[in-house]
Scaffold this active site. Structure first.
Site, PDB file in Angstrom:
ATOM      1  N   HIS A 246      12.734 -10.545   8.533  1.00 55.37           N
ATOM      2  CA  HIS A 246      12.121  -9.513   7.704  1.00 55.37           C
ATOM      3  C   HIS A 246      12.290  -8.166   8.412  1.00 55.37           C
ATOM      4  O   HIS A 246      12.234  -8.096   9.644  1.00 55.37           O
ATOM      5  CB  HIS A 246      10.632  -9.830   7.482  1.00 55.37           C
ATOM      6  CG  HIS A 246      10.034  -8.945   6.431  1.00 55.37           C
ATOM      7  ND1 HIS A 246       9.650  -7.653   6.705  1.00 55.37           N
ATOM      8  CD2 HIS A 246       9.781  -9.154   5.119  1.00 55.37           C
ATOM      9  CE1 HIS A 246       9.180  -7.111   5.589  1.00 55.37           C
ATOM     10  NE2 HIS A 246       9.250  -7.998   4.611  1.00 55.37           N
TER      11      HIS A 246
ATOM     12  N   GLU B 164      16.321  -6.979   0.596  1.00 56.42           N
ATOM     13  CA  GLU B 164      15.164  -6.084   0.578  1.00 56.42           C
ATOM     14  C   GLU B 164      15.559  -4.726   1.156  1.00 56.42           C
ATOM     15  O   GLU B 164      15.564  -4.553   2.384  1.00 56.42           O
ATOM     16  CB  GLU B 164      14.033  -6.661   1.428  1.00 56.42           C
ATOM     17  CG  GLU B 164      13.495  -7.983   0.938  1.00 56.42           C
ATOM     18  CD  GLU B 164      12.048  -8.182   1.385  1.00 56.42           C
ATOM     19  OE1 GLU B 164      11.191  -8.313   0.520  1.00 56.42           O
ATOM     20  OE2 GLU B 164      11.788  -8.168   2.593  1.00 56.42           O
TER      21      GLU B 164
HETATM   22  P1  PGA Z   1       6.346  -5.147  -0.993  1.00 56.36           P
HETATM   23  O1  PGA Z   1       6.846  -6.038   0.218  1.00 56.36           O
HETATM   24  O2  PGA Z   1       6.386  -5.989  -2.230  1.00 56.36           O
HETATM   25  O3  PGA Z   1       4.957  -4.744  -0.602  1.00 56.36           O
HETATM   26  O4  PGA Z   1       7.269  -3.974  -1.091  1.00 56.36           O
HETATM   27  C1  PGA Z   1       7.955  -6.896   0.077  1.00 56.36           C
HETATM   28  C2  PGA Z   1       8.302  -7.503   1.412  1.00 56.36           C
HETATM   29  O5  PGA Z   1       8.226  -6.812   2.435  1.00 56.36           O
HETATM   30  O6  PGA Z   1       8.662  -8.685   1.493  1.00 56.36           O
END
Ligand code: PGA
Length: 246
Positions: free
Chosen positions: A93, A165
């Site tokens: 992440h 992401e």
């Molecule tokens: P968020 O986080 O939906 O708060 O943007 C997503 C993540 O970091 O997995």
């Protein structure tokens, strides 16, 4: 046949142990028949597994050690996660890459540990705002995945999830255009298939997903699901999201 669309709730370190168990219990009672993956922080995994016993909600961890066993203070082994009942685990992440300086090679080692333990990895990749602005997104994502491919080639084929992401979209309320997400998904799929085509790979999207934007993402062809942070710790918001899953 219904399309498989995976929802993954990433609770990060937003809740205390007691708050996590209470919210998991509410989820189990209110929409436990809907399959999705819940990733609370380490200390609550065991208690939450118990809460989820009669539900279709799967348990996931937010990280794992890159090592099998040994003198690694503060780390948690993949085999322990398996024993607790985790079937998924997020790795790489951007918050771990940023605050814990996790390199792509370490992320790949973590994936190896998970595959050996029989846990499905959810591998996060994504670019910064500067990298997006200089047109480097696909190159960045490919380089984040590169060390992983040799590991996948040594393991027998199973399922993996890659969560795209964009770092600038996480927790910011900003979201990329659908076409932009589609182009990155296509690049990820082509890259992984070229080197590790025997794997069943799904690409997820994560970054400021809400019930209001979910339909837009669900319509993206080839998208395997969503990774949801902020909206997953709010009971009403998440209830709406899971109700829109099918
Ligand atoms: P968020 O986080 O939906 O708060 O943007 C997503 C993540 O970091 O997995």
């Amino acid at each position: 046949m219904q399309r498989e669309f995976l929802l993954v709730a990433n609770w990060k370190m937003q809740l205390t142990y007691k708050q996590s168990v209470t919210l998991a219990r509410m989820y189990a009672h209110s929409f436990g028949e809907i399959p999705f993956v819940l990733c609370p922080s380490f200390e609550s995994l065991s208690a939450i597994k118990h809460e989820l016993a009669k539900t279709k909600i799967a348990l996931g961890a937010q990280d794992v050690s890159a090592h099998t066993v040994g003198a690694y203070t503060g780390q948690v082994a993949a085999t322990s996660l398996k024993e607790i009942g985790c079937s998924y685990c997020i790795v790489g992440h951007s918050e771990r890459r940023r605050y814990n300086h996790e390199a792509d090679t370490i992320v790949a080692q973590k994936v190896e540990q998970l595959l050996m333990a029989g846990i499905t990895p959810i591998i996060c990749v994504g670019e910064t705002a500067e990298q997006r602005e200089s047109g480097q997104t696909q190159e960045v994502v490919r380089s984040q995945l590169a060390p992983l491919l040799s590991i996948l080639n040594q393991q027998s084929a199973a399922s993996i999830y890659i969560a795209y992401e964009p770092i600038w979209a996480i927790g910011s309320g900003e979201q990329p255009a659908v076409e932009y997400v589609m182009s990155v998904i296509a690049a990820i799929s082509a890259y992984v298939k070229a080197s590790a085509g025997q794997w069943k790979m799904h690409v997820l999207y994560g970054g400021s997903v809400t019930a209001d934007t979910m339909a837009e993402f669900k319509a993206i062809q080839g998208l395997g699901g969503l990774l949801i942070g902020g909206a997953s710790i709010d009971f009403q918001k998440f209830k709406k999201i899971v109700s829109l899953r099918t």
